[in-house]
Design a protein around this motif. Structure first.
Motif, PDB file in Angstrom:
ATOM      1  N   UNK A   1      -6.271  -7.117  -7.432  1.00  0.00           N
ATOM      2  CA  UNK A   1      -7.414  -7.357  -8.321  1.00  0.00           C
ATOM      3  C   UNK A   1      -8.243  -6.085  -8.509  1.00  0.00           C
ATOM      4  N   UNK A   2      -8.366  -5.299  -7.468  1.00  0.00           N
ATOM      5  CA  UNK A   2      -9.172  -4.081  -7.563  1.00  0.00           C
ATOM      6  C   UNK A   2      -8.547  -3.052  -8.485  1.00  0.00           C
ATOM      7  N   UNK A   3      -7.222  -3.116  -8.650  1.00  0.00           N
ATOM      8  CA  UNK A   3      -6.508  -2.159  -9.492  1.00  0.00           C
ATOM      9  C   UNK A   3      -6.222  -2.708 -10.887  1.00  0.00           C
ATOM     10  N   UNK A   4      -6.712  -3.912 -11.170  1.00  0.00           N
ATOM     11  CA  UNK A   4      -6.512  -4.540 -12.476  1.00  0.00           C
ATOM     12  C   UNK A   4      -5.029  -4.624 -12.828  1.00  0.00           C
ATOM     13  N   UNK A   5      -4.230  -5.041 -11.860  1.00  0.00           N
ATOM     14  CA  UNK A   5      -2.790  -5.178 -12.064  1.00  0.00           C
ATOM     15  C   UNK A   5      -2.510  -6.374 -12.968  1.00  0.00           C
ATOM     16  N   UNK A   6      -1.600  -6.216 -13.918  1.00  0.00           N
ATOM     17  CA  UNK A   6      -1.166  -7.332 -14.750  1.00  0.00           C
ATOM     18  C   UNK A   6      -0.178  -8.156 -13.929  1.00  0.00           C
ATOM     19  N   UNK A   7      -0.546  -9.382 -13.610  1.00  0.00           N
ATOM     20  CA  UNK A   7       0.271 -10.233 -12.746  1.00  0.00           C
ATOM     21  C   UNK A   7       0.701 -11.492 -13.478  1.00  0.00           C
ATOM     22  N   UNK A   8       1.871 -12.001 -13.106  1.00  0.00           N
ATOM     23  CA  UNK A   8       2.304 -13.319 -13.533  1.00  0.00           C
ATOM     24  C   UNK A   8       2.534 -14.179 -12.300  1.00  0.00           C
ATOM     25  N   UNK A   9       2.726 -15.465 -12.516  1.00  0.00           N
ATOM     26  CA  UNK A   9       2.846 -16.407 -11.408  1.00  0.00           C
ATOM     27  C   UNK A   9       4.278 -16.535 -10.926  1.00  0.00           C
TER      28      UNK A   9
ATOM     29  N   UNK B   1       0.818  -1.209   0.000  1.00  0.00           N
ATOM     30  CA  UNK B   1       0.000   0.000   0.000  1.00  0.00           C
ATOM     31  C   UNK B   1       0.853   1.260   0.000  1.00  0.00           C
ATOM     32  N   UNK B   2       1.975   1.230   0.697  1.00  0.00           N
ATOM     33  CA  UNK B   2       2.867   2.394   0.712  1.00  0.00           C
ATOM     34  C   UNK B   2       3.398   2.682  -0.686  1.00  0.00           C
ATOM     35  N   UNK B   3       3.760   1.639  -1.430  1.00  0.00           N
ATOM     36  CA  UNK B   3       4.247   1.818  -2.797  1.00  0.00           C
ATOM     37  C   UNK B   3       3.130   2.352  -3.694  1.00  0.00           C
ATOM     38  N   UNK B   4       1.959   1.776  -3.594  1.00  0.00           N
ATOM     39  CA  UNK B   4       0.841   2.219  -4.429  1.00  0.00           C
ATOM     40  C   UNK B   4       0.463   3.667  -4.127  1.00  0.00           C
ATOM     41  N   UNK B   5       0.500   4.051  -2.863  1.00  0.00           N
ATOM     42  CA  UNK B   5       0.187   5.436  -2.497  1.00  0.00           C
ATOM     43  C   UNK B   5       1.237   6.396  -3.050  1.00  0.00           C
ATOM     44  N   UNK B   6       2.506   5.972  -3.028  1.00  0.00           N
ATOM     45  CA  UNK B   6       3.592   6.836  -3.498  1.00  0.00           C
ATOM     46  C   UNK B   6       3.558   7.029  -5.008  1.00  0.00           C
ATOM     47  N   UNK B   7       3.005   6.054  -5.735  1.00  0.00           N
ATOM     48  CA  UNK B   7       3.012   6.094  -7.199  1.00  0.00           C
ATOM     49  C   UNK B   7       1.589   6.056  -7.748  1.00  0.00           C
ATOM     50  N   UNK B   8       0.715   6.820  -7.133  1.00  0.00           N
ATOM     51  CA  UNK B   8      -0.702   6.768  -7.495  1.00  0.00           C
ATOM     52  C   UNK B   8      -0.991   7.260  -8.908  1.00  0.00           C
ATOM     53  N   UNK B   9      -0.072   8.016  -9.514  1.00  0.00           N
ATOM     54  CA  UNK B   9      -0.338   8.592 -10.822  1.00  0.00           C
ATOM     55  C   UNK B   9       0.128   7.770 -12.006  1.00  0.00           C
ATOM     56  N   UNK B  10       0.579   6.527 -11.799  1.00  0.00           N
ATOM     57  CA  UNK B  10       1.109   5.736 -12.910  1.00  0.00           C
ATOM     58  C   UNK B  10      -0.012   5.309 -13.854  1.00  0.00           C
TER      59      UNK B  10
END
Length: 245
Positions: free
Chosen positions: A50-58, A17-26
């Protein structure tokens, strides 16, 4: 376009969450695997991604958490964490992890967790491992995770067309342009850094110009440690967060 590239979240919600908050404008977010294990908040981290529709790999721990990898191959601490994660994961979380592919391509960039040779399990710590892997992908860049250590491997055509290889440890906040090179790039670990810096590690990527910038972000380490101990996960998983090891 700016892409936030993260890896090895390892169920550390406070770091994520700290990373996402710091880079909210990407413009986009890519995750290179291992959303779960080691940390205390696997379902919460999956819900955020999932809520941010992040492209994830395994990653290997994602596969372990769904029972698709033999966890007897893990060391004792990792095995205990994986057993706990398997117990607490919701059905939706398991379904999401099972849906993750081991390899994704985004135009001229390949995404894997381990390496082109072994997308799930191979650790790319040094040039001895990186050099043969350069022959195994056709993209300009391959982004990897798994080691929790930020690093950049490059290949260029030298004199007489012979390839020349190099390794760079990127400095936080200093962009590295990789245009014209073939590169393998590791953004480091968000949830369990292992390069001696306890701050979450990640990268910002300009995919058109092939420029990457390592970033570090402080987070509430004590809170994550408290949650790890409350969940009765191995104490070493809490202790190591204070030192980035």
């Amino acid at each position: 376009m700016t892409v936030l590239v993260i890896s090895d979240v390892h169920a550390n919600l406070q770091a994520l969450q700290a990373v996402l908050d710091a880079e909210a404008g990407v413009d986009a977010i890519w995750c290179l695997g291992d959303l779960v294990d080691y940390g205390p908040s696997p379902n919460e981290c999956i819900d955020v991604v999932r809520s941010l529709d992040v492209l994830c790999i395994a990653g290997n721990h994602d596969r372990a958490a769904t029972g698709d990898f033999d966890i007897s191959l893990f060391n004792r601490g990792a095995r205990l964490c994986s057993e706990w994660t398997q117990k607490v994961l919701t059905g939706d979380s398991k379904e999401f992890l099972r849906s993750l592919r081991p390899v994704r391509f985004m135009d001229n960039i390949q995404l894997v967790h381990g390496s082109p040779r072994d997308p799930i399990f191979e650790y790319m710590f040094n040039l001895a491992v990186a050099v043969p892997n350069f022959r195994l992908f056709n993209a300009d860049m391959c982004m990897v995770g798994h080691t929790h250590v930020p690093v950049i491997f490059t290949r260029r055509d030298g004199a007489g067309g012979r390839p020349e290889h190099d390794v760079t440890v990127p400095e936080p906040g200093r962009p590295v342009t990789l245009k014209g090179l073939k590169s393998i790039v590791n953004p480091g670990g968000v949830g369990q850094p292992r390069d001696g810096d306890p701050r979450a590690a990640y990268m910002l990527l300009d995919p058109e110009n092939l420029t990457v910038t390592l970033k570090r972000q402080s987070y509430d380490v004590a809170k994550t440690q408290e949650l790890i101990r409350r969940a009765r996960l191995p104490g070493q998983m809490a202790d190591r967060l204070a030192y980035g090891l």
